[in-house]
Structure formats: C-alpha cells, structure tokens
Motif scaffolding. Structure first.
Motif, PDB file in Angstrom:
ATOM      1  N   LYS A   1       1.126  -1.306  -0.071  1.00 22.44           N
ATOM      2  CA  LYS A   1      -0.146  -0.215  -0.590  1.00 22.44           C
ATOM      3  C   LYS A   1       1.037   0.939   0.204  1.00 22.44           C
ATOM      4  CE  LYS A   1      -3.887   1.848  -0.149  1.00 22.44           C
ATOM      5  NZ  LYS A   1      -4.918   1.490  -0.806  1.00 22.44           N
ATOM      6  N   ILE A   2       1.398   1.407   1.134  1.00 24.40           N
ATOM      7  CA  ILE A   2       2.756   2.622   0.594  1.00 24.40           C
ATOM      8  C   ILE A   2       3.441   2.926  -0.288  1.00 24.40           C
ATOM      9  CG2 ILE A   2       2.342   2.409   3.918  1.00 24.40           C
ATOM     10  CD1 ILE A   2       5.696   1.875   3.250  1.00 24.40           C
ATOM     11  N   SER A   3       4.006   1.635  -0.808  1.00 22.90           N
ATOM     12  CA  SER A   3       4.714   1.431  -2.887  1.00 22.90           C
ATOM     13  C   SER A   3       3.644   2.211  -3.925  1.00 22.90           C
ATOM     14  CB  SER A   3       5.142   0.177  -2.787  1.00 22.90           C
ATOM     15  OG  SER A   3       5.976   0.264  -1.235  1.00 22.90           O
ATOM     16  N   GLU A   4       2.682   2.233  -3.361  1.00 17.74           N
ATOM     17  CA  GLU A   4       1.617   2.856  -4.390  1.00 17.74           C
ATOM     18  C   GLU A   4       2.023   3.882  -4.398  1.00 17.74           C
ATOM     19  OE1 GLU A   4      -2.522   1.540  -3.747  1.00 17.74           O
ATOM     20  OE2 GLU A   4      -1.891  -0.951  -3.523  1.00 17.74           O
ATOM     21  N   ASP A   5       1.926   5.112  -3.591  1.00 21.19           N
ATOM     22  CA  ASP A   5       2.099   6.059  -3.394  1.00 21.19           C
ATOM     23  C   ASP A   5       3.362   6.717  -4.246  1.00 21.19           C
ATOM     24  OD1 ASP A   5      -0.219   6.047  -1.508  1.00 21.19           O
ATOM     25  OD2 ASP A   5       1.402   6.870   0.047  1.00 21.19           O
ATOM     26  N   VAL A   6       4.213   6.320  -4.470  1.00 26.40           N
ATOM     27  CA  VAL A   6       5.118   6.481  -5.010  1.00 26.40           C
ATOM     28  C   VAL A   6       4.493   6.784  -6.695  1.00 26.40           C
ATOM     29  CG1 VAL A   6       8.093   6.277  -6.322  1.00 26.40           C
ATOM     30  CG2 VAL A   6       7.213   5.805  -3.739  1.00 26.40           C
ATOM     31  N   PRO A   7       4.194   5.613  -7.532  1.00 21.96           N
ATOM     32  CA  PRO A   7       4.007   6.019  -9.147  1.00 21.96           C
ATOM     33  C   PRO A   7       2.909   6.857  -9.067  1.00 21.96           C
ATOM     34  CG  PRO A   7       3.517   3.669  -8.209  1.00 21.96           C
ATOM     35  CD  PRO A   7       4.537   4.356  -7.119  1.00 21.96           C
ATOM     36  N   HIS A   8       1.836   6.674  -7.961  1.00 20.83           N
ATOM     37  CA  HIS A   8       0.608   8.020  -8.241  1.00 20.83           C
ATOM     38  C   HIS A   8       1.044   9.036  -7.907  1.00 20.83           C
ATOM     39  CE1 HIS A   8      -2.668   4.649  -6.396  1.00 20.83           C
ATOM     40  NE2 HIS A   8      -1.896   4.401  -7.727  1.00 20.83           N
ATOM     41  N   PHE A   9       2.112   9.609  -7.323  1.00 18.00           N
ATOM     42  CA  PHE A   9       3.070  10.820  -7.488  1.00 18.00           C
ATOM     43  C   PHE A   9       3.502  11.440  -8.437  1.00 18.00           C
ATOM     44  CE2 PHE A   9       6.294  13.551  -6.586  1.00 18.00           C
ATOM     45  CZ  PHE A   9       5.879  14.862  -5.964  1.00 18.00           C
ATOM     46  N   MET A  10       4.457   9.811  -8.552  1.00 19.29           N
ATOM     47  CA  MET A  10       5.048  10.659 -10.157  1.00 19.29           C
ATOM     48  C   MET A  10       4.379  10.871 -11.101  1.00 19.29           C
ATOM     49  SD  MET A  10       8.036  11.267  -9.384  1.00 19.29           S
ATOM     50  CE  MET A  10       8.585  10.688  -7.811  1.00 19.29           C
ATOM     51  N   LYS A  11       3.107  10.169 -11.345  1.00 23.55           N
ATOM     52  CA  LYS A  11       2.226  10.367 -12.355  1.00 23.55           C
ATOM     53  C   LYS A  11       1.047  11.615 -12.165  1.00 23.55           C
ATOM     54  CE  LYS A  11      -1.841   7.728 -14.612  1.00 23.55           C
ATOM     55  NZ  LYS A  11      -2.866   6.654 -14.278  1.00 23.55           N
ATOM     56  N   TRP A  12       0.668  11.644 -11.234  1.00 28.88           N
ATOM     57  CA  TRP A  12       0.275  13.509 -11.226  1.00 28.88           C
ATOM     58  C   TRP A  12       1.297  14.429 -11.263  1.00 28.88           C
ATOM     59  CZ3 TRP A  12       1.127  16.500  -6.633  1.00 28.88           C
ATOM     60  CH2 TRP A  12       0.461  18.142  -6.617  1.00 28.88           C
ATOM     61  N   LEU A  13       2.766  13.987 -11.160  1.00 32.11           N
ATOM     62  CA  LEU A  13       3.796  15.380 -11.460  1.00 32.11           C
ATOM     63  C   LEU A  13       3.321  15.133 -12.539  1.00 32.11           C
ATOM     64  CD1 LEU A  13       5.405  17.513  -9.842  1.00 32.11           C
ATOM     65  CD2 LEU A  13       7.280  15.105 -10.128  1.00 32.11           C
ATOM     66  N   ARG A  14       4.141  14.164 -13.416  1.00 28.65           N
ATOM     67  CA  ARG A  14       3.762  14.523 -14.739  1.00 28.65           C
ATOM     68  C   ARG A  14       2.013  14.835 -15.623  1.00 28.65           C
ATOM     69  NH1 ARG A  14       5.880   8.998 -14.146  1.00 28.65           N
ATOM     70  NH2 ARG A  14       4.072   8.443 -14.741  1.00 28.65           N
ATOM     71  N   SER A  15       1.553  15.021 -14.995  1.00 24.49           N
ATOM     72  CA  SER A  15      -0.141  14.869 -15.267  1.00 24.49           C
ATOM     73  C   SER A  15      -0.168  16.573 -14.879  1.00 24.49           C
ATOM     74  CB  SER A  15      -1.059  14.944 -15.118  1.00 24.49           C
ATOM     75  OG  SER A  15      -1.254  15.448 -13.481  1.00 24.49           O
ATOM     76  N   LEU A  16       0.599  17.581 -14.625  1.00 23.59           N
ATOM     77  CA  LEU A  16       0.272  18.798 -14.557  1.00 23.59           C
ATOM     78  C   LEU A  16       1.219  19.645 -15.160  1.00 23.59           C
ATOM     79  CD1 LEU A  16       1.649  18.983 -10.195  1.00 23.59           C
ATOM     80  CD2 LEU A  16      -0.635  19.068 -11.201  1.00 23.59           C
ATOM     81  N   PRO A  17       0.670  20.711 -15.731  1.00 24.45           N
ATOM     82  CA  PRO A  17       0.696  21.742 -16.585  1.00 24.45           C
ATOM     83  C   PRO A  17       2.128  21.593 -16.041  1.00 24.45           C
ATOM     84  CG  PRO A  17      -1.306  22.188 -15.960  1.00 24.45           C
ATOM     85  CD  PRO A  17      -0.940  21.009 -15.119  1.00 24.45           C
ATOM     86  N   LYS A  18       3.247  22.138 -17.395  1.00 26.97           N
ATOM     87  CA  LYS A  18       4.773  22.052 -16.786  1.00 26.97           C
ATOM     88  C   LYS A  18       4.941  23.660 -15.899  1.00 26.97           C
ATOM     89  CE  LYS A  18       8.990  23.499 -19.669  1.00 26.97           C
ATOM     90  NZ  LYS A  18       9.501  23.194 -19.948  1.00 26.97           N
ATOM     91  N   GLU A  19       4.057  24.821 -15.991  1.00 23.35           N
ATOM     92  CA  GLU A  19       4.089  25.623 -14.801  1.00 23.35           C
ATOM     93  C   GLU A  19       3.483  25.636 -13.601  1.00 23.35           C
ATOM     94  OE1 GLU A  19      -0.201  26.511 -17.358  1.00 23.35           O
ATOM     95  OE2 GLU A  19       2.015  25.743 -17.278  1.00 23.35           O
ATOM     96  N   ALA A  20       2.056  24.635 -13.184  1.00 26.46           N
ATOM     97  CA  ALA A  20       2.350  24.054 -12.473  1.00 26.46           C
ATOM     98  C   ALA A  20       3.571  22.833 -11.442  1.00 26.46           C
ATOM     99  CB  ALA A  20       0.877  23.283 -12.032  1.00 26.46           C
ATOM    100  N   SER A  21       3.772  22.342 -12.321  1.00 19.92           N
ATOM    101  CA  SER A  21       4.674  21.099 -11.523  1.00 19.92           C
ATOM    102  C   SER A  21       5.878  22.058 -11.598  1.00 19.92           C
ATOM    103  CB  SER A  21       4.884  20.774 -12.731  1.00 19.92           C
ATOM    104  OG  SER A  21       5.874  20.921 -13.874  1.00 19.92           O
ATOM    105  N   GLN A  22       6.446  23.490 -11.799  1.00 20.92           N
ATOM    106  CA  GLN A  22       7.921  23.840 -11.627  1.00 20.92           C
ATOM    107  C   GLN A  22       7.680  24.544  -9.707  1.00 20.92           C
ATOM    108  OE1 GLN A  22       9.997  23.614 -13.092  1.00 20.92           O
ATOM    109  NE2 GLN A  22       8.640  22.132 -14.298  1.00 20.92           N
ATOM    110  N   PRO A  23       8.550  24.630  -9.172  1.00 20.45           N
ATOM    111  CA  PRO A  23       8.131  25.022  -7.712  1.00 20.45           C
ATOM    112  C   PRO A  23       8.090  26.319  -7.727  1.00 20.45           C
ATOM    113  CG  PRO A  23      10.574  24.024  -8.067  1.00 20.45           C
ATOM    114  CD  PRO A  23       9.612  24.007  -9.190  1.00 20.45           C
ATOM    115  N   THR A  24       7.122  26.774  -6.542  1.00 20.78           N
ATOM    116  CA  THR A  24       6.182  27.945  -6.317  1.00 20.78           C
ATOM    117  C   THR A  24       7.898  29.026  -5.599  1.00 20.78           C
ATOM    118  OG1 THR A  24       5.274  26.933  -4.468  1.00 20.78           O
ATOM    119  CG2 THR A  24       3.960  27.402  -6.884  1.00 20.78           C
ATOM    120  N   ALA A  25       6.834  30.113  -5.586  1.00 16.64           N
ATOM    121  CA  ALA A  25       8.331  31.446  -4.668  1.00 16.64           C
ATOM    122  C   ALA A  25       7.784  31.015  -3.490  1.00 16.64           C
ATOM    123  CB  ALA A  25       8.240  32.159  -5.527  1.00 16.64           C
ATOM    124  N   GLU A  26       9.482  31.360  -3.001  1.00 17.50           N
ATOM    125  CA  GLU A  26       8.801  31.472  -1.208  1.00 17.50           C
ATOM    126  C   GLU A  26       7.908  32.710  -0.823  1.00 17.50           C
ATOM    127  OE1 GLU A  26       8.915  29.121   0.844  1.00 17.50           O
ATOM    128  OE2 GLU A  26       9.648  27.665  -0.250  1.00 17.50           O
TER     129      GLU A  26
END
Length: 243
Positions: free
Chosen positions: A218-243
C-alpha cells in the motif's frame, strides 16, 4: 520538555497542548528515518520502491514499515518533490491518493506546523476513516550542502473540551491513527531519494494482522501515483512556487 525526556514517535494521539518542541520532534524523526534501511528488507515494488519493516518495540503501538525510492532529475527534481510534498502536503495528497476524499486544515500553529483532518473513503464494507494529524516540515538548504526536506505526521486527539471548536472541523468516520516521517534528500549525482517510515492503525474492527499484511504494498503505491500526478500537471504547475 525536560532534558531527561525523549520524544518517541508512535501512534499514540497527542492533544494539541501536549505537542513537544520542534527540536525534540525532529531529533526523534532524524534518528528514525536514518535507521529504517537497517530493518528487515522486504519486497521491491514497481521496480524501484524498496521496502523494510520492523516489529513493535517497547512503546510502539504498531509495527513500522518503510519505503525507499530514488528518482533521476528527468523524472522529478528535488525542487518539484519538495514543492508538492513539503508544502500543503495533505491537499496535494488528495490529488494523487485515490482513497483521500477530503482534507481540512483544522489549525495553523506556525508556518510549518499545521493540524489537518484527512478523510478516506474505501470500497464497502470498509467504513470511511478520519485521520487527524499534525504535520511539521523542515527544509535544510545550507549553501554547499545537499538539500534535505523532512515531513513529519503525528496523530492528534481533539476530544478534550478545550479543543471542541477544532473538533467541529473533523469529518465523521472511524478514527484511525498514523505516524510518519518522510525525507526527501538530494544525492550527489543530482537524483533525489524519497524515504518514508510509518506506523499506523486503521481503527474500527479491521484486524491488525490484515492491515499489516498489505502495508508494504500500500505505501509503495504512493510513489507511482505521485509521479504520474506530477507528470500530468501543466508545466508551470509542476514547477516550484516562489517562497
């Protein structure tokens, strides 16, 4: 907290008034996350997620499980991972963990300490679960040193009369509890190690042996789930936000 007392991270819920100092929490978290790769090694999932486990020690309420994965910069950079996991982690988790249906920020204690109520829905016959957690973060980015980010989750109990207003913000459901430490660490070759150790109980009538038997997977599933979600974000949304 006195010098003779030490924080032990476990699934015992704390009242908001009982939260230890950040220094003591981070000391306990650093010790725990460093030790987890010396635990019993388990299966490797999704080709890259190694798992480890440790039985209950004195003071633990449940066994511990750990996962470790390493990610090249073309998959996810340190900045991207910290931006999505070190900031508003509960809100972001709702985007890539299918069982999370609602998150509520119950209280902002400091900029890097927040209490969240996290509502999970599962396929019948399992009832919804509510986890109320203190999440604490720390980013170490000293010049010339590899960057490291820590995210700690500690179960919180809002049942006391003085916390009645906060308790109104919790969802209704069976109360579960988990404690976790996640570390995102920059490696010399530019890759990022994502390490997470957790101990939990789902509450209710689910037998502990049944919950434990599926934890590594179960905890291993979080890794591919996160990576898939990150790749699905618009390019600007996947970039770090300013502090």
């Amino acid at each position: 907290m006195s010098e003779s007392s030490k924080v032990q991270l476990n699934i015992t819920s704390l009242k908001p008034s009982e939260i230890p100092s950040e220094e003591d929490i981070f000391k306990a978290a650093d010790t725990l996350i460093e030790s987890c790769t010396s635990w019993k090694q388990g299966k490797t999932y999704h080709k890259v997620v190694k798992t480890y486990s440790q039985g209950k020690n004195p003071g633990d309420g449940a066994p511990w499980h750990c996962r470790v994965s390493v990610h090249k910069p073309d998959e996810a950079t340190f900045e991207q991972m910290w931006d999505k996991l070190g900031k508003d982690k509960a809100k972001n988790e709702m985007q890539f963990i299918p069982d999370i249906h609602k998150v509520t920020k119950v209280k902002e204690i400091t900029e890097n300490q927040n209490i969240w109520s996290i509502y999970y829905k599962f396929p019948p016959p399992v009832s919804p679960r509510v986890f109320t957690e203190l999440q604490i973060t720390r980013l170490s980015d000293a010049p010339g040193k590899p960057r490291t980010g820590i995210i700690i989750s500690i179960p919180i109990d809002l049942s006391s009369p003085e916390d009645a207003e906060l308790a109104k913000m919790e969802e209704k459901g069976v109360k579960g509890r988990y404690v976790s430490v996640e570390r995102i660490a920059e490696l010399e070759d530019g890759s990022t190690e994502w390490r997470m150790a957790t101990s939990s109980t789902p509450g209710g009538s689910i037998p502990s042996w049944l919950a434990e038997s599926s934890m590594a997977s179960k905890i291993s599933e979080d890794v591919p789930h996160f990576m898939k979600w990150l790749r699905s974000l618009p390019k600007e949304a996947s970039q770090p936000t300013a502090e």
